[in-house]
Design an enzyme around this catalytic site. Structure first.
Site, PDB file in Angstrom:
ATOM      1  N   ASP A  21      -1.833 -48.512  18.783  1.00 37.95           N
ATOM      2  CA  ASP A  21      -3.293 -48.844  18.262  1.00 37.95           C
ATOM      3  C   ASP A  21      -3.602 -50.425  18.206  1.00 37.95           C
ATOM      4  O   ASP A  21      -2.818 -51.301  18.372  1.00 37.95           O
ATOM      5  CB  ASP A  21      -2.954 -48.874  16.522  1.00 37.95           C
ATOM      6  CG  ASP A  21      -4.166 -48.484  15.871  1.00 37.95           C
ATOM      7  OD1 ASP A  21      -5.235 -48.106  16.311  1.00 37.95           O
ATOM      8  OD2 ASP A  21      -4.144 -48.562  14.493  1.00 37.95           O
ATOM      9  N   GLY A  22      -4.822 -50.547  18.401  1.00 41.77           N
ATOM     10  CA  GLY A  22      -5.494 -51.861  18.290  1.00 41.77           C
ATOM     11  C   GLY A  22      -6.240 -51.995  19.411  1.00 41.77           C
ATOM     12  O   GLY A  22      -6.701 -53.291  19.841  1.00 41.77           O
ATOM     13  N   ASN A  23      -6.403 -51.172  20.347  1.00 39.29           N
ATOM     14  CA  ASN A  23      -7.331 -51.443  21.689  1.00 39.29           C
ATOM     15  C   ASN A  23      -8.630 -51.910  21.257  1.00 39.29           C
ATOM     16  O   ASN A  23      -9.058 -52.779  21.948  1.00 39.29           O
ATOM     17  CB  ASN A  23      -7.692 -50.001  22.523  1.00 39.29           C
ATOM     18  CG  ASN A  23      -6.238 -49.665  23.046  1.00 39.29           C
ATOM     19  OD1 ASN A  23      -5.136 -50.229  23.040  1.00 39.29           O
ATOM     20  ND2 ASN A  23      -6.315 -48.336  23.543  1.00 39.29           N
ATOM     21  N   TRP A  26      -8.423 -55.587  20.036  1.00 40.53           N
ATOM     22  CA  TRP A  26      -8.354 -56.391  21.134  1.00 40.53           C
ATOM     23  C   TRP A  26      -9.522 -56.664  21.941  1.00 40.53           C
ATOM     24  O   TRP A  26      -9.689 -57.803  22.290  1.00 40.53           O
ATOM     25  CB  TRP A  26      -7.102 -55.842  21.931  1.00 40.53           C
ATOM     26  CG  TRP A  26      -6.812 -56.563  23.177  1.00 40.53           C
ATOM     27  CD1 TRP A  26      -5.677 -57.457  23.436  1.00 40.53           C
ATOM     28  CD2 TRP A  26      -7.401 -56.844  24.622  1.00 40.53           C
ATOM     29  NE1 TRP A  26      -5.679 -58.239  24.361  1.00 40.53           N
ATOM     30  CE2 TRP A  26      -6.621 -57.480  25.209  1.00 40.53           C
ATOM     31  CE3 TRP A  26      -8.481 -55.906  25.042  1.00 40.53           C
ATOM     32  CZ2 TRP A  26      -7.004 -57.820  26.442  1.00 40.53           C
ATOM     33  CZ3 TRP A  26      -8.709 -56.310  26.563  1.00 40.53           C
ATOM     34  CH2 TRP A  26      -8.187 -57.149  27.229  1.00 40.53           C
ATOM     35  N   ARG A  34     -15.400 -52.007  23.852  1.00 37.04           N
ATOM     36  CA  ARG A  34     -14.108 -51.410  23.549  1.00 37.04           C
ATOM     37  C   ARG A  34     -13.386 -50.485  24.656  1.00 37.04           C
ATOM     38  O   ARG A  34     -12.253 -50.595  24.673  1.00 37.04           O
ATOM     39  CB  ARG A  34     -14.395 -50.233  22.342  1.00 37.04           C
ATOM     40  CG  ARG A  34     -14.723 -50.815  21.110  1.00 37.04           C
ATOM     41  CD  ARG A  34     -15.050 -49.746  20.234  1.00 37.04           C
ATOM     42  NE  ARG A  34     -14.121 -48.990  19.834  1.00 37.04           N
ATOM     43  CZ  ARG A  34     -12.969 -48.931  18.984  1.00 37.04           C
ATOM     44  NH1 ARG A  34     -13.048 -49.979  18.229  1.00 37.04           N
ATOM     45  NH2 ARG A  34     -12.164 -48.186  18.864  1.00 37.04           N
ATOM     46  N   HIS A  38      -9.235 -50.094  25.989  1.00 37.65           N
ATOM     47  CA  HIS A  38      -8.596 -48.755  26.225  1.00 37.65           C
ATOM     48  C   HIS A  38      -7.895 -49.071  27.684  1.00 37.65           C
ATOM     49  O   HIS A  38      -6.709 -48.494  27.890  1.00 37.65           O
ATOM     50  CB  HIS A  38      -9.390 -47.661  26.221  1.00 37.65           C
ATOM     51  CG  HIS A  38      -9.838 -47.242  24.907  1.00 37.65           C
ATOM     52  ND1 HIS A  38      -9.051 -47.249  23.790  1.00 37.65           N
ATOM     53  CD2 HIS A  38     -11.067 -47.033  24.135  1.00 37.65           C
ATOM     54  CE1 HIS A  38      -9.585 -46.938  22.653  1.00 37.65           C
ATOM     55  NE2 HIS A  38     -10.647 -47.059  22.938  1.00 37.65           N
ATOM     56  N   SER A  66      -5.495 -38.450  18.904  1.00 38.11           N
ATOM     57  CA  SER A  66      -5.483 -37.380  17.659  1.00 38.11           C
ATOM     58  C   SER A  66      -6.497 -36.586  17.663  1.00 38.11           C
ATOM     59  O   SER A  66      -7.633 -37.031  18.275  1.00 38.11           O
ATOM     60  CB  SER A  66      -5.134 -38.422  16.475  1.00 38.11           C
ATOM     61  OG  SER A  66      -6.496 -38.926  15.986  1.00 38.11           O
ATOM     62  N   GLU A  68      -8.078 -36.397  15.412  1.00 36.60           N
ATOM     63  CA  GLU A  68      -9.284 -37.027  14.501  1.00 36.60           C
ATOM     64  C   GLU A  68     -10.011 -38.164  15.224  1.00 36.60           C
ATOM     65  O   GLU A  68     -10.968 -38.198  15.031  1.00 36.60           O
ATOM     66  CB  GLU A  68      -8.571 -37.839  13.370  1.00 36.60           C
ATOM     67  CG  GLU A  68      -8.278 -37.173  11.934  1.00 36.60           C
ATOM     68  CD  GLU A  68      -6.821 -36.550  12.095  1.00 36.60           C
ATOM     69  OE1 GLU A  68      -6.118 -36.957  12.854  1.00 36.60           O
ATOM     70  OE2 GLU A  68      -6.377 -35.603  11.393  1.00 36.60           O
ATOM     71  N   LEU A 132      13.947 -40.278  32.304  1.00 36.59           N
ATOM     72  CA  LEU A 132      13.151 -40.468  30.962  1.00 36.59           C
ATOM     73  C   LEU A 132      12.157 -39.108  30.699  1.00 36.59           C
ATOM     74  O   LEU A 132      11.410 -38.885  31.823  1.00 36.59           O
ATOM     75  CB  LEU A 132      12.295 -41.707  30.944  1.00 36.59           C
ATOM     76  CG  LEU A 132      11.307 -42.011  30.038  1.00 36.59           C
ATOM     77  CD1 LEU A 132      12.086 -42.526  28.720  1.00 36.59           C
ATOM     78  CD2 LEU A 132      10.202 -43.107  30.470  1.00 36.59           C
ATOM     79  N   ARG A 195       0.689 -47.043   8.496  1.00 39.20           N
ATOM     80  CA  ARG A 195       0.392 -45.464   8.197  1.00 39.20           C
ATOM     81  C   ARG A 195       0.972 -45.013   9.634  1.00 39.20           C
ATOM     82  O   ARG A 195       1.139 -45.226  10.670  1.00 39.20           O
ATOM     83  CB  ARG A 195      -0.971 -45.417   7.887  1.00 39.20           C
ATOM     84  CG  ARG A 195      -2.071 -45.780   8.731  1.00 39.20           C
ATOM     85  CD  ARG A 195      -3.489 -45.586   8.459  1.00 39.20           C
ATOM     86  NE  ARG A 195      -4.505 -45.933   9.057  1.00 39.20           N
ATOM     87  CZ  ARG A 195      -5.237 -47.303   8.730  1.00 39.20           C
ATOM     88  NH1 ARG A 195      -4.864 -47.801   7.699  1.00 39.20           N
ATOM     89  NH2 ARG A 195      -6.040 -47.590   9.706  1.00 39.20           N
ATOM     90  N   SER A 197      -0.810 -42.049  10.243  1.00 39.33           N
ATOM     91  CA  SER A 197      -1.952 -41.477  10.991  1.00 39.33           C
ATOM     92  C   SER A 197      -1.788 -39.984  11.715  1.00 39.33           C
ATOM     93  O   SER A 197      -2.345 -39.572  12.798  1.00 39.33           O
ATOM     94  CB  SER A 197      -2.611 -42.251  11.913  1.00 39.33           C
ATOM     95  OG  SER A 197      -3.094 -43.652  11.556  1.00 39.33           O
TER      96      SER A 197
HETATM   97  C1  IPE Z   1      -3.815 -43.556  15.536  1.00 42.12           C
HETATM   98  O1  IPE Z   1      -4.642 -44.206  15.722  1.00 42.12           O
HETATM   99  C2  IPE Z   1      -3.999 -42.249  16.781  1.00 42.12           C
HETATM  100  C3  IPE Z   1      -3.607 -42.843  18.096  1.00 42.12           C
HETATM  101  C4  IPE Z   1      -3.043 -44.201  18.237  1.00 42.12           C
HETATM  102  C5  IPE Z   1      -3.840 -42.011  19.263  1.00 42.12           C
HETATM  103  P1  IPE Z   1      -6.264 -44.467  15.010  1.00 42.12           P
HETATM  104  O2  IPE Z   1      -7.016 -45.943  15.087  1.00 42.12           O
HETATM  105  O3  IPE Z   1      -6.722 -43.257  15.291  1.00 42.12           O
HETATM  106  O4  IPE Z   1      -5.634 -44.469  13.365  1.00 42.12           O
HETATM  107  P2  IPE Z   1      -6.351 -44.612  12.072  1.00 42.12           P
HETATM  108  O5  IPE Z   1      -7.749 -44.039  12.280  1.00 42.12           O
HETATM  109  O6  IPE Z   1      -6.608 -46.407  11.939  1.00 42.12           O
HETATM  110  O7  IPE Z   1      -5.552 -44.164  11.107  1.00 42.12           O
HETATM  111  C1  IPE Z   2      -5.981 -47.041  19.784  1.00 40.18           C
HETATM  112  O1  IPE Z   2      -6.787 -48.105  19.861  1.00 40.18           O
HETATM  113  C2  IPE Z   2      -6.449 -45.955  20.928  1.00 40.18           C
HETATM  114  C3  IPE Z   2      -6.768 -44.721  20.260  1.00 40.18           C
HETATM  115  C4  IPE Z   2      -6.657 -44.378  19.163  1.00 40.18           C
HETATM  116  C5  IPE Z   2      -7.281 -43.726  21.298  1.00 40.18           C
HETATM  117  P1  IPE Z   2      -7.914 -47.992  18.823  1.00 40.18           P
HETATM  118  O2  IPE Z   2      -8.997 -47.458  19.531  1.00 40.18           O
HETATM  119  O3  IPE Z   2      -7.821 -47.128  17.603  1.00 40.18           O
HETATM  120  O4  IPE Z   2      -8.141 -49.478  18.380  1.00 40.18           O
HETATM  121  P2  IPE Z   2      -8.681 -50.089  17.076  1.00 40.18           P
HETATM  122  O5  IPE Z   2      -7.871 -49.560  15.888  1.00 40.18           O
HETATM  123  O6  IPE Z   2     -10.122 -49.648  16.796  1.00 40.18           O
HETATM  124  O7  IPE Z   2      -8.589 -51.694  17.041  1.00 40.18           O
HETATM  125 MG    MG Z   3      -7.249 -47.627  15.644  1.00 44.59          MG
END
Ligand code: IPE
Ligand code: IPE
Ligand code: MG
Length: 252
Positions: A21-23, A26, A34, A38, A66, A68, A132, A195, A197
């Site tokens: 998470d956090g792409n 970043w 964005r 990724h 996900s 979602e 792996l 969390r 998620s």
């Molecule tokens: C969780 O990250 C799903 C993946 C890393 C693929 P999200 O960014 O979708 O989660 P929430 O919405 O912050 O809970």
């Molecule tokens: C995780 O990074 C990648 C996916 C859920 C596909 P995010 O795209 O959720 O990055 P933030 O949470 O918006 O920073």
């Molecule tokens: Mg996220």
């Protein structure tokens, strides 16, 4: 520096799971669109696979997309899917050369046929690999997986293939997509969110969880090794009392 001795490898750490998470944050932090987050995140995923190879980890599961996540802007979803198909094309050689077995968990009914074809090919071409096991969660949620398992189990009960009185946890596990995979020992979630998620809800029951602040594209080998080191210093009690207390109370 390799801080983990060969002897301690594998023993208690067979399966690492990651919520990458956090792409997006970043990218924002670096003044980039964005999709660049990724792109960098996909590179980090490959690095983490290499760290796992180095540490002889047997299973790595990555939450890639996900159910979602379909609710994100179409442009972003399209980019993530493009990145996925590009990775499947470009990295198949890497998987084969490194004895990595690819598996996918998730619904996949919403994934485009061109991608599912690439996935099938990569899964097929790596199926006999023994190193792996790389598990990619795609179009996946834990609740969806549990519901699917319940549906299949109900159908077997109605056909008298299963006696309802004999259903136990190991048998239920057989209906999950991870039926042949041990539960994760360690879960890492980057970006400071605390969390799950909807990731591996059944399987994470006794997993050691590490919520760390670094954004996924900034994740590196030092952080990875430090987490493993801390994991090895944690005592997993599985509901029992501490081993040390157990030993001392035996003497009293
Ligand atoms: C969780 O990250 C799903 C993946 C890393 C693929 P999200 O960014 O979708 O989660 P929430 O919405 O912050 O809970
Ligand atoms: C995780 O990074 C990648 C996916 C859920 C596909 P995010 O795209 O959720 O990055 P933030 O949470 O918006 O920073
Ligand atoms: Mg996220």
């Amino acid at each position: 520096m390799n801080i983990i001795t060969k002897k301690s490898q594998n023993k208690d750490l067979r399966h690492i799971s990651v919520i990458m998470d956090g792409n997006g944050r970043w990218a924002l932090k670096n003044d980039l669109p964005r999709f660049e987050g990724h792109k960098k995140g996909a590179k980090t995923a490959k690095c983490v696979i290499k760290y796992c190879l180095k540490q002889k980890i047997q299973y790595l599961s990555l939450f890639a997309f996900s159910k979602e996540n379909w609710l994100r802007p179409k442009k972003e979803v399209d980019y993530i899917m493009k990145l996925l198909s590009r990775s499947l094309i470009n990295e198949k050689k890497f998987l084969i050369e490194n004895d990595i077995k690819l598996k996918v968990i998730g619904d996949l009914s919403n994934i485009s046929p061109s991608i599912t074809k690439l996935l099938d090919q990569a899964i097929n071409d790596t199926q006999n690999n023994k190193g792996l096991t790389l598990l990619i969660a795609l179009d996946y949620t834990g609740r969806w997986e549990i519901l699917e398992a319940v549906k299949k189990l109900s159908s077997d009960i109605s056909k008298n293939n299963v006696d309802i009185n004999n259903i136990d946890e190991p048998q239920f596990k057989n209906y999950l997509q991870t039926s042949d995979i041990p539960d994760p020992d360690l879960l890492i979630r980057t970006s400071g969110e605390k969390r799950l998620s909807n990731f591996l809800l059944w399987q994470l029951s006794y997993t050691e969880i590490f919520f760390i602040n670094e954004l996924w594209p900034d994740f590196n080998e030092t952080i990875f090794n430090n987490i493993i080191l801390e994991f090895k210093n944690r005592e997993r009690r599985f509901g029992k009392i501490s081993e040390q207390l157990n030993n001392s109370s035996m003497n009293t």
